[in-house]
Design a protein around this motif. Structure first.
Motif, PDB file in Angstrom:
ATOM      1  N   ILE A 136      -1.729  -5.578  -7.172  1.00  0.00           N
ATOM      2  CA  ILE A 136      -2.079  -6.043  -8.510  1.00  0.00           C
ATOM      3  C   ILE A 136      -3.544  -5.742  -8.765  1.00  0.00           C
ATOM      4  N   GLY A 137      -3.819  -5.012  -9.826  1.00  0.00           N
ATOM      5  CA  GLY A 137      -5.195  -4.661 -10.169  1.00  0.00           C
ATOM      6  C   GLY A 137      -5.860  -3.814  -9.110  1.00  0.00           C
ATOM      7  N   PRO A 138      -5.305  -2.644  -8.820  1.00  0.00           N
ATOM      8  CA  PRO A 138      -5.827  -1.838  -7.718  1.00  0.00           C
ATOM      9  C   PRO A 138      -7.222  -1.277  -7.945  1.00  0.00           C
ATOM     10  N   GLY A 139      -7.684  -1.230  -9.196  1.00  0.00           N
ATOM     11  CA  GLY A 139      -9.018  -0.665  -9.441  1.00  0.00           C
ATOM     12  C   GLY A 139      -9.089   0.749  -8.916  1.00  0.00           C
ATOM     13  N   GLU A 140      -9.963   1.001  -7.953  1.00  0.00           N
ATOM     14  CA  GLU A 140     -10.108   2.344  -7.392  1.00  0.00           C
ATOM     15  C   GLU A 140      -9.135   2.604  -6.246  1.00  0.00           C
ATOM     16  N   GLY A 141      -8.246   1.662  -5.947  1.00  0.00           N
ATOM     17  CA  GLY A 141      -7.243   1.865  -4.899  1.00  0.00           C
ATOM     18  C   GLY A 141      -7.717   1.507  -3.504  1.00  0.00           C
ATOM     19  N   THR A 142      -8.597   0.543  -3.397  1.00  0.00           N
ATOM     20  CA  THR A 142      -9.194   0.145  -2.123  1.00  0.00           C
ATOM     21  C   THR A 142      -8.160  -0.099  -1.036  1.00  0.00           C
ATOM     22  N   TYR A 143      -7.156  -0.901  -1.335  1.00  0.00           N
ATOM     23  CA  TYR A 143      -6.182  -1.275  -0.297  1.00  0.00           C
ATOM     24  C   TYR A 143      -5.229  -0.134   0.045  1.00  0.00           C
ATOM     25  N   ALA A 144      -4.842   0.663  -0.931  1.00  0.00           N
ATOM     26  CA  ALA A 144      -3.991   1.819  -0.636  1.00  0.00           C
ATOM     27  C   ALA A 144      -4.739   2.794   0.269  1.00  0.00           C
ATOM     28  N   LYS A 145      -6.012   3.023  -0.006  1.00  0.00           N
ATOM     29  CA  LYS A 145      -6.808   3.923   0.834  1.00  0.00           C
ATOM     30  C   LYS A 145      -6.946   3.376   2.251  1.00  0.00           C
ATOM     31  N   LEU A 146      -7.093   2.070   2.373  1.00  0.00           N
ATOM     32  CA  LEU A 146      -7.292   1.438   3.676  1.00  0.00           C
ATOM     33  C   LEU A 146      -5.996   1.348   4.480  1.00  0.00           C
ATOM     34  N   PHE A 147      -4.901   0.971   3.834  1.00  0.00           N
ATOM     35  CA  PHE A 147      -3.655   0.678   4.542  1.00  0.00           C
ATOM     36  C   PHE A 147      -2.725   1.874   4.708  1.00  0.00           C
ATOM     37  N   ARG A 148      -2.710   2.798   3.743  1.00  0.00           N
ATOM     38  CA  ARG A 148      -1.741   3.909   3.791  1.00  0.00           C
ATOM     39  C   ARG A 148      -1.777   4.712   5.082  1.00  0.00           C
ATOM     40  N   PRO A 149      -2.942   5.058   5.608  1.00  0.00           N
ATOM     41  CA  PRO A 149      -2.964   5.856   6.844  1.00  0.00           C
ATOM     42  C   PRO A 149      -2.368   5.143   8.064  1.00  0.00           C
ATOM     43  N   VAL A 150      -2.269   3.829   8.013  1.00  0.00           N
ATOM     44  CA  VAL A 150      -1.787   3.037   9.141  1.00  0.00           C
ATOM     45  C   VAL A 150      -0.259   3.080   9.257  1.00  0.00           C
ATOM     46  N   HIS A 151       0.420   3.152   8.118  1.00  0.00           N
ATOM     47  CA  HIS A 151       1.882   3.028   8.111  1.00  0.00           C
ATOM     48  C   HIS A 151       2.445   3.957   7.036  1.00  0.00           C
ATOM     49  N   GLU A 152       2.890   5.127   7.450  1.00  0.00           N
ATOM     50  CA  GLU A 152       3.438   6.115   6.522  1.00  0.00           C
ATOM     51  C   GLU A 152       4.798   5.671   5.991  1.00  0.00           C
ATOM     52  N   GLY A 153       5.165   6.179   4.859  1.00  0.00           N
ATOM     53  CA  GLY A 153       6.479   5.904   4.303  1.00  0.00           C
ATOM     54  C   GLY A 153       6.571   4.627   3.494  1.00  0.00           C
ATOM     55  N   VAL A 154       5.459   3.944   3.295  1.00  0.00           N
ATOM     56  CA  VAL A 154       5.447   2.718   2.497  1.00  0.00           C
ATOM     57  C   VAL A 154       5.541   3.091   1.020  1.00  0.00           C
ATOM     58  N   TRP A 155       6.356   2.359   0.272  1.00  0.00           N
ATOM     59  CA  TRP A 155       6.440   2.549  -1.170  1.00  0.00           C
ATOM     60  C   TRP A 155       5.379   1.666  -1.809  1.00  0.00           C
ATOM     61  N   TRP A 156       4.406   2.289  -2.477  1.00  0.00           N
ATOM     62  CA  TRP A 156       3.290   1.574  -3.096  1.00  0.00           C
ATOM     63  C   TRP A 156       3.466   1.518  -4.609  1.00  0.00           C
ATOM     64  N   THR A 157       3.438   0.300  -5.150  1.00  0.00           N
ATOM     65  CA  THR A 157       3.497   0.057  -6.585  1.00  0.00           C
ATOM     66  C   THR A 157       2.161  -0.524  -7.020  1.00  0.00           C
ATOM     67  N   ALA A 158       1.631  -0.032  -8.112  1.00  0.00           N
ATOM     68  CA  ALA A 158       0.402  -0.586  -8.691  1.00  0.00           C
ATOM     69  C   ALA A 158       0.732  -1.234 -10.030  1.00  0.00           C
ATOM     70  N   VAL A 159       0.123  -2.377 -10.269  1.00  0.00           N
ATOM     71  CA  VAL A 159       0.170  -3.026 -11.580  1.00  0.00           C
ATOM     72  C   VAL A 159      -1.276  -3.070 -12.060  1.00  0.00           C
ATOM     73  N   GLU A 160      -1.609  -2.157 -12.955  1.00  0.00           N
ATOM     74  CA  GLU A 160      -2.993  -1.995 -13.423  1.00  0.00           C
ATOM     75  C   GLU A 160      -3.061  -2.272 -14.923  1.00  0.00           C
TER      76      GLU A 160
END
Length: 179
Positions: free
Chosen positions: A27-51
């Protein structure tokens, strides 16, 4: 601001690694801080943003492409008006976003997220006075509630589940898990 302080990010990453969610709503990803931080740790995750602020999608390149993964699905809307199915996820992130709404709205949103079926919720908010108004023409950047750690403890602790907390000098983080 569409950015976030680094404080609490390592703590949040440890919990992400432990839970390894397969579906995430940010929720409110802004510049995508958490996607940038978490995505490399666990591939294949479906990411939804509510911006809520559409210009951020282009400005911060939030949409996934063939060469760069960010968000698989983006909804341009106020999370308080989002369909409940967007919160039926392994993890819902409210990272530096709840201070941008009145306290009662934030508490109700967290209750809705739990009722919709979220398994984990990550909350991060400033726990010091953090007065902020509109930024770059985005009125949604204004801070409408000044949280302190005890206030957020009461809100997240009032949700039926297990809570882990981090208190920094500027930010507080809460990881709620369904029991």
């Amino acid at each position: 601001m569409p950015t976030s302080d680094a404080e609490g990010k390592d703590w949040s990453l440890e919990r992400f690694r432990y839970h390894l969610p397969n579906t995430v709503t940010d929720i409110g990803p802004g510049e995508g801080t958490y996607a940038k931080l978490f995505r490399p740790v666990h591939e294949g995750v479906w990411w939804t943003a509510v911006e809520i602020h559409k210009p951020y999608i282009t400005k911060y390149k939030l949409k996934s492409t063939k060469t760069r993964r960010m968000y698989d699905e983006i909804h341009v809307e106020d999370a308080r008006e989002s369909e409940d199915h967007l919160f039926h996820r392994d993890l819902v992130i409210a990272g530096d976003v709840l201070e941008h709404m009145p306290r009662e709205d934030a508490a109700q949103l967290l209750e809705r997220i739990v009722a919709a079926g979220a398994w984990n919720i990550l909350v991060s908010v400033p726990i010091v006075d953090s007065v902020q108004g509109e930024i770059d023409g985005n009125p949604h950047e204004a801070h409408l509630h000044q949280w302190d750690a005890n206030d957020m403890d009461a809100v997240v602790g009032g949700l039926s589940g297990c809570v882990d907390t981090f208190r920094g000098g500027t930010l507080g983080c809460w990881w709620w898990t369904r029991t």
